[in-house]
Design an enzyme around this catalytic site. Structure first.
Site, short mmCIF file in Angstrom:
data_model
loop_
_atom_site.label_atom_id
_atom_site.label_comp_id
_atom_site.label_asym_id
_atom_site.label_seq_id
_atom_site.Cartn_x
_atom_site.Cartn_y
_atom_site.Cartn_z
N ASP A 1 -14.23 -58.30 16.62
CA ASP A 1 -15.84 -57.92 17.05
C ASP A 1 -16.57 -57.41 15.67
O ASP A 1 -16.06 -56.97 14.96
CB ASP A 1 -15.72 -56.85 18.17
N ASP B 1 -18.34 -54.26 14.71
CA ASP B 1 -18.47 -52.84 15.00
C ASP B 1 -19.97 -52.27 15.59
O ASP B 1 -20.92 -52.89 15.34
CB ASP B 1 -17.86 -51.97 14.17
#
Ligand SMILES: [Zn+2]
Length: 277
Positions: free
Chosen positions: A215, A217
């Protein structure tokens, strides 16, 4: 006692792909490790897998007994460790699916025991001395080359180097924290890379971190912020090729007795006060 030469501390997706796995339980002076160790063969090399969070992912990052995990591996004969982990990317170009092999580490954890050499007596009565080891370069140079080469061999161009900042967790970062991490020039953020790396160094184990970005952040993107579901989804999508890279990296590591890296003389004359397993 069963033996292994290389250790892999990772998710539960790894050992289940091996044939003829032998499950062994190992106790240590620091208590039990996260789970049983699973012994198998990769390219003729004997490997011990340890699910870092335990089967079923029941251990939060700050509850993992890192000392027991590394000690248990070493007691089986392991001298080289590969530590894959899921991380958040701190730069827009390090999106989900990026494989980054860090060369630096920043510790932002708060509550973890990060040394074997704290002067506390062990159950057998032996007492470790206080020891201050060099940790300027936290990762094994040879292991990093093996990991990078293995990724390239699978057409997965890795990011060579970068800084892994390790946070306490188990929550993810706020946007302000994430922006601050990025502003420092750090590359990826995770929750388990410390004290795993430093404890490996204290045991003179070669340790290589392979981080898989799941992902961007919280401060790096404009969405809702990272969720655990998102992490699991991206990790699941990449686990088979990460496994292939790990297997190839295992095959590329030198024999333990042929290690020529600096990890082997980490103690540099310090009197440890205890016998390592
Ligand atoms: Zn090394």
């Amino acid at each position: 006692m069963a033996e292994a030469e290389i250790g892999v501390i990772g998710g539960s997706g790894f050992y289940s792909f091996l044939d003829d796995v032998t499950e062994v339980t190992v106790d240590t002076p620091y208590g039990p490790p996260s789970d049983s160790l699973f012994l198998g063969k990769i390219a003729g090399r004997s490997v011990a897998f340890l699910p870092r969070h335990g089967r079923g992912h029941h251990l939060a990052p700050h509850r993992i007994n890192y000392r027991a995990n590394l000690w248990a591996l070493r007691s089986l004969g392991v001298r080289q460790v590969l530590g894959p982990s899921a991380v958040g990317g701190l730069r827009p170009e390090y999106g989900p699916g990026t494989l980054l092999v860090p060369d630096q580490l920043v510790d932002r954890t708060k509550s973890r025991i990060q040394t074997y050499f704290d002067g506390e007596p062990l159950p057998d009565g032996s007492v470790p001395n206080v020891v201050h080891l060099t940790f300027a370069d936290p990762y094994c140079a040879t292991g990093r080359v093996a990991a990078l080469g293995a990724a390239r061999g699978r057409d997965w161009e890795p990011v060579d180097g970068g800084t892994l900042v390790v946070i306490e967790g188990p929550r993810f970062s706020t946007r302000a924290e994430s922006r601050w991490h990025a502003a420092q020039g750090w590359s990826v953020v995770g929750m388990t890379g410390h004290p795993e790396a430093v404890l490996a160094r204290e045991l003179s184990l070669c340790y290589t971190s392979l981080t898989l970005v799941t992902d961007l952040d919280a401060g790096t993107e404009t969405g809702e912020g990272v969720s655990h579901e998102e992490v699991l989804k991206v990790f699941g999508e990449n686990i088979s090729r990460l496994r292939e890279v790990l297997f190839d990296a295992v095959a590329a590591l030198p024999a333990n007795e042929d290690r020529a890296c600096r990890c082997t003389d980490a103690h540099q004359g310090w009197d440890l006060g205890i016998e390592l397993p």
